[in-house]
Scaffold this active site. Structure first.
Site, PDB file in Angstrom:
ATOM      1  NE  ARG A 249       2.620   0.086  -5.615  1.00 19.48           N
ATOM      2  CZ  ARG A 249       1.962  -1.050  -5.359  1.00 19.48           C
ATOM      3  NH1 ARG A 249       0.913  -1.061  -4.565  1.00 19.48           N
ATOM      4  NH2 ARG A 249       2.387  -2.191  -5.879  1.00 19.48           N
TER       5      ARG A 249
ATOM      6  CD  GLU B 115       3.946   0.987   1.124  1.00 19.80           C
ATOM      7  OE1 GLU B 115       2.922   1.680   0.999  1.00 19.80           O
ATOM      8  OE2 GLU B 115       3.954  -0.248   1.009  1.00 19.80           O
TER       9      GLU B 115
ATOM     10  CG  HIS C   1       1.128  -2.338   0.908  1.00 18.78           C
ATOM     11  ND1 HIS C   1       2.028  -1.688   0.116  1.00 18.78           N
ATOM     12  CD2 HIS C   1       0.304  -2.986   0.034  1.00 18.78           C
ATOM     13  CE1 HIS C   1       1.778  -1.920  -1.169  1.00 18.78           C
ATOM     14  NE2 HIS C   1       0.724  -2.726  -1.240  1.00 18.78           N
TER      15      HIS C   1
HETATM   16  C1  DGY Z   1       0.652  -5.364  -5.436  1.00 15.70           C
HETATM   17  O1  DGY Z   1       0.705  -6.563  -5.765  1.00 15.70           O
HETATM   18  O2  DGY Z   1       1.054  -4.481  -6.175  1.00 15.70           O
HETATM   19  C2  DGY Z   1       0.056  -5.027  -4.133  1.00 15.70           C
HETATM   20  O3  DGY Z   1       0.273  -3.727  -3.773  1.00 15.70           O
HETATM   21  C3  DGY Z   1       0.516  -5.990  -3.050  1.00 15.70           C
HETATM   22  O4  DGY Z   1      -0.489  -5.978  -2.078  1.00 15.70           O
END
Ligand code: DGY
Length: 324
Positions: free
Chosen positions: A243, A272, A290
């Site tokens: 993250r 983001e 992402h």
């Molecule tokens: C999640 O599922 O948390 C991921 O970041 C999506 O790609």
């Protein structure tokens, strides 16, 4: 009269899962794939039995506390849930589920992609060729760092970190070090010949590549700050598929600008989809939007997981992936 549960889907999902949802439920889809507002989430909580958000939708306490809720379950499309205030969901008697397990390999693949891009200056080379600036092969052009045999340091050592470690160790002969509060299972350590570091600081000092795999949220906000970045080798690279807010972006920009570290590969960002201006102009950072779980098979499997959780809830079974 339609007696099927009413389900609200916040974003567009793969067609195969949307079809199944439509067969089973009285479902409202977001066919335009438009990002929704807090008021629209509140409305959904008031008018639907189940709401299925995803990782780009924010559900803070202020939204979850809306009065006259009909919703009983937030079945999240995604494994990360730092966008949902879990304490507040619990206080509001809302069940929350996620989608673990099915995005492990694809996310580890993207972490490995970024590691290779950053080490071998892939994005920079691509930009050079497209700009028609390439003057031809020469012995000192765009020299970079070896991946094979280098040391990979993993912060967090859950499913995705371990999958990346397998690819890196068995595919690229990388030495694996990790930090996690308690040691990993012996069989995993043996398979990867992995060494646990006593602290994140120790790992930052030893690794040629540092890859982040801890959850987002307040507990890990700016875990990788200026002080931690300064411990890295000047030849090292930072990879973040976890993250954005795990890293202090401004400190990272400074470090990359001053060449205190060699490079970074990022799939996630603080705030983001906005990306800090300072990152956009640096050549020694590789940026992806992402993409961790973005394969057709994985996104379909994530949708199937949500369906399983909804099915369990509406038939009174234990929820397979309950987090609250
Ligand atoms: C999640 O599922 O948390 C991921 O970041 C999506 O790609």
């Amino acid at each position: 009269m339609n007696s099927k549960p009413k389900i609200f889907i916040t974003r567009k999902w793969p067609a195969a899962v949307e079809e199944k949802l439509t067969e089973r439920y009285d479902v409202t889809l977001n066919t335009d794939d438009r990002p929704l507002t807090a008021d629209e989430f509140k409305y959904a909580l008031q008018h639907y039995d189940g709401v299925c958000p995803t990782v780009c939708d924010s559900f803070p306490a202020e939204v979850l506390k809306v009065e006259n809720k009909r919703c009983k379950i937030l079945a999240n499309f995604g494994v990360g849930y730092n966008h949902i205030n879990i304490d507040s969901a619990k206080a509001e008697n809302l069940l929350v589920t996620n989608t673990p397990g099915v995005l492990t390999e694809s996310t580890a693949d993207i972490a490995m992609t970024l590691l290779l891009m950053s080490a071998r200056r892939g994005a920079e080379g691509d930009r050079l060729v497209r700009a028609q600036q390439w003057q031809g092969w020469c012995p000192t052009h765009m020299m970079s760092s070896d991946v094979t045999g280098a040391t990979l340091g993993l912060i967090g050592f859950g499913r995705i970190a371990q999958a990346m470690a397998r690819k890196a160790h068995h595919g690229f002969g990388m030495k694996i070090i990790y930090f996690k509060p308690s040691p990993a299972e012996q069989s995993i350590i043996d398979d990867l010949d992995a060494t646990r570091c006593d602290s994140i600081a120790e790992l930052m000092q030893q690794a040629d590549f540092v890859s982040l795999h801890c959850p987002g949220g307040e507990a890990t906000r700016h875990l990788i700050d200026k002080q931690m970045l300064e411990l890295m080798k000047p030849t090292a690279h930072l990879i973040n598929t976890a993250r954005g807010d795990v890293v202090d972006t401004q400190a990272l920009i400074q470090c990359l600008t001053d060449k205190q570290i060699a490079g970074a590969g990022l799939d996630v960002y603080e705030g983001e989809p906005n990306v800090a201006e300072g990152l956009l102009t640096l050549d020694n950072v590789s940026l992806l939007p992402h993409l961790g779980s973005a394969t057709i098979a994985t996104r379909t499997a994530m949708g199937e997981k949500v369906l399983d959780n909804l099915q369990a809830y509406f038939t009174g079974q234990p929820l397979p992936d309950q987090i609250a």
